[in-house]
Design a protein around this motif. Structure first.
Motif, short mmCIF file in Angstrom:
data_model
loop_
_atom_site.label_atom_id
_atom_site.label_comp_id
_atom_site.label_asym_id
_atom_site.label_seq_id
_atom_site.Cartn_x
_atom_site.Cartn_y
_atom_site.Cartn_z
N SER A 1 47.69 41.84 48.34
CA SER A 1 48.31 40.66 48.96
C SER A 1 48.19 40.73 50.48
O SER A 1 47.88 39.72 51.13
N ASP A 2 48.42 41.92 51.05
CA ASP A 2 48.31 42.09 52.50
C ASP A 2 46.90 41.82 53.01
O ASP A 2 46.71 41.58 54.20
N ASN A 3 45.92 41.90 52.11
CA ASN A 3 44.53 41.66 52.48
C ASN A 3 44.00 40.34 51.94
O ASN A 3 42.79 40.14 51.84
N GLY A 4 44.92 39.43 51.58
CA GLY A 4 44.54 38.09 51.16
C GLY A 4 43.91 38.00 49.78
O GLY A 4 43.20 37.03 49.50
N LEU A 5 44.18 38.99 48.93
CA LEU A 5 43.59 39.01 47.59
C LEU A 5 44.64 38.72 46.53
O LEU A 5 45.82 39.05 46.70
N PRO A 6 44.24 38.11 45.42
CA PRO A 6 45.19 37.85 44.34
C PRO A 6 45.61 39.14 43.65
O PRO A 6 44.87 40.14 43.69
N PRO A 7 46.78 39.15 43.01
CA PRO A 7 47.23 40.36 42.32
C PRO A 7 46.38 40.64 41.08
O PRO A 7 45.81 39.73 40.49
N LEU A 8 46.33 41.90 40.72
CA LEU A 8 45.68 42.30 39.48
C LEU A 8 46.68 42.15 38.34
O LEU A 8 47.86 42.46 38.50
N GLU A 9 46.20 41.72 37.21
CA GLU A 9 47.04 41.53 36.03
C GLU A 9 47.05 42.83 35.22
O GLU A 9 46.01 43.44 34.98
N TRP A 10 48.25 43.24 34.79
CA TRP A 10 48.39 44.43 33.95
C TRP A 10 47.72 44.16 32.61
O TRP A 10 47.92 43.11 31.99
N ASN A 11 46.93 45.14 32.15
CA ASN A 11 46.31 45.04 30.83
C ASN A 11 46.64 46.30 30.06
O ASN A 11 46.31 47.41 30.50
N ILE B 1 40.50 49.28 44.98
CA ILE B 1 41.79 48.58 45.05
C ILE B 1 41.63 47.19 45.65
O ILE B 1 42.26 46.23 45.19
N LEU B 2 40.77 47.07 46.66
CA LEU B 2 40.62 45.80 47.37
C LEU B 2 39.37 45.03 46.94
O LEU B 2 38.95 44.10 47.63
N ASN B 3 38.82 45.38 45.80
CA ASN B 3 37.63 44.68 45.32
C ASN B 3 38.03 43.30 44.80
O ASN B 3 38.81 43.19 43.86
N PRO B 4 37.52 42.22 45.40
CA PRO B 4 37.93 40.87 44.98
C PRO B 4 37.42 40.49 43.60
O PRO B 4 37.93 39.54 43.00
N LYS B 5 36.45 41.24 43.07
CA LYS B 5 35.93 40.91 41.74
C LYS B 5 36.90 41.30 40.62
O LYS B 5 36.93 40.66 39.57
N HIS C 1 49.23 69.49 38.03
CA HIS C 1 50.60 69.13 37.60
C HIS C 1 50.75 67.65 37.29
O HIS C 1 51.19 67.29 36.21
N TRP C 2 50.41 66.77 38.23
CA TRP C 2 50.51 65.31 38.04
C TRP C 2 49.10 64.72 38.03
O TRP C 2 48.31 65.00 38.92
N TYR C 3 48.81 63.89 37.05
CA TYR C 3 47.48 63.30 36.89
C TYR C 3 47.58 61.78 36.82
O TYR C 3 48.44 61.25 36.10
N TRP C 4 46.72 61.12 37.55
CA TRP C 4 46.71 59.66 37.63
C TRP C 4 45.32 59.13 37.31
O TRP C 4 44.32 59.68 37.76
N THR C 5 45.27 58.04 36.56
CA THR C 5 44.03 57.29 36.37
C THR C 5 44.37 55.81 36.53
O THR C 5 45.34 55.34 35.95
N ALA C 6 43.57 55.10 37.31
CA ALA C 6 43.69 53.64 37.42
C ALA C 6 42.34 53.05 37.01
O ALA C 6 41.32 53.38 37.62
N ASP C 7 42.35 52.22 35.99
CA ASP C 7 41.13 51.56 35.55
C ASP C 7 41.19 50.09 35.93
O ASP C 7 42.15 49.38 35.60
N PHE C 8 40.17 49.65 36.66
CA PHE C 8 40.05 48.28 37.14
C PHE C 8 38.91 47.61 36.36
O PHE C 8 37.89 48.25 36.09
N ALA C 9 39.07 46.32 36.05
CA ALA C 9 37.98 45.68 35.30
C ALA C 9 38.05 44.16 35.41
O ALA C 9 39.04 43.59 35.84
N VAL C 10 36.94 43.57 34.99
CA VAL C 10 36.83 42.13 34.77
C VAL C 10 36.39 41.98 33.32
O VAL C 10 35.36 42.54 32.94
N PRO C 11 37.14 41.25 32.49
CA PRO C 11 36.71 41.08 31.10
C PRO C 11 35.48 40.18 30.98
O PRO C 11 35.13 39.46 31.91
#
Length: 198
Positions: A85-95, A167-171, A188-198
């Motif tokens: 939002s701070d960079n003028g992009l729409p939010p990502l939808e949770w899937n 994170i800031l990819n407009p696609k 100890h702590w593990y994170w994965t974020a998967d970004f996509a376009v269906p």
């Protein structure tokens, strides 16, 4: 006690990968880097995360039982969307399917003590998404370890050009985040974020 201290004291890592649409003969182009978060200003979640209706947990060996924090996953998405939002992009939808893919990968990395976009079976983010029934046209993935809060994980990603680019990819239009915690595992702590376009 020594294992716990080693796990908590391990250096943090983060890594990202991005893949354009696959064409015959195409191959993934990974973009990987290691970062340690700085201590600058970190945005705080300012909205209530929406709860998910169903949460699928990974199938793991009986001796490995990571802890999950679904609030952490939702808070990470809120922070990511704040940066967008701070960079003028729409939010990502949770899937939720992407979240299952992410959660499975975080748990697998924790239980089997590795850090990579490639699974032990040779899978990559795209093949893991397709295996869960998500038909993507474009995807990216960020992973991280050693970050004990959503704020620190997202800050670590934003501090690195490749993670920030995902994170800031407009696609991208959808996201799923998976968090797992396991004492005695290297990060100890593990994170994965998967970004996509269906």
């Amino acid at each position: 006690m020594a294992l716990f201290l080693f796990a908590c004291g391990a250096p943090a890592f983060a890594s990202s990968t991005l893949e354009a649409p696959q064409f015959p003969g195409g191959s993934p182009v990974p973009q990987e880097t290691l970062v340690i978060p700085n201590t600058g200003s970190i945005p705080q979640p300012t909205q209530v995360a929406e709860s998910t209706s169903t949460i699928a947990l990974p199938i793991l060996p009986g001796t490995c039982k990571p802890s999950y924090n679904f609030d952490f996953e939702q808070q990470a998405v809120i922070l990511i969307n704040k940066y967008r939002s701070d960079n003028g992009l729409p939010p990502l939808e949770w899937n939720e399917t992407l979240a299952e893919v992410s959660r499975d990968h975080s748990a697998d990395m924790a239980c089997f003590r590795y850090a990579s976009h490639y699974g032990r079976d040779g899978s990559n983010p795209g093949t893991r998404m397709r295996a869960k029934g998500y038909a993507w046209t474009y995807f990216g993935e960020n992973i991280a370890g050693g970050y004990g809060s959503p704020e620190r994980a997202v800050e670590g990603w934003m501090s690195s050009p490749h993670h920030r680019a995902n994170i800031l990819n407009p696609k991208f239009t959808q996201i799923g985040v998976g968090f797992g915690e396991l004492e005695g595992s290297p990060y100890h702590w593990y994170w994965t974020a998967d970004f996509a376009v269906p």
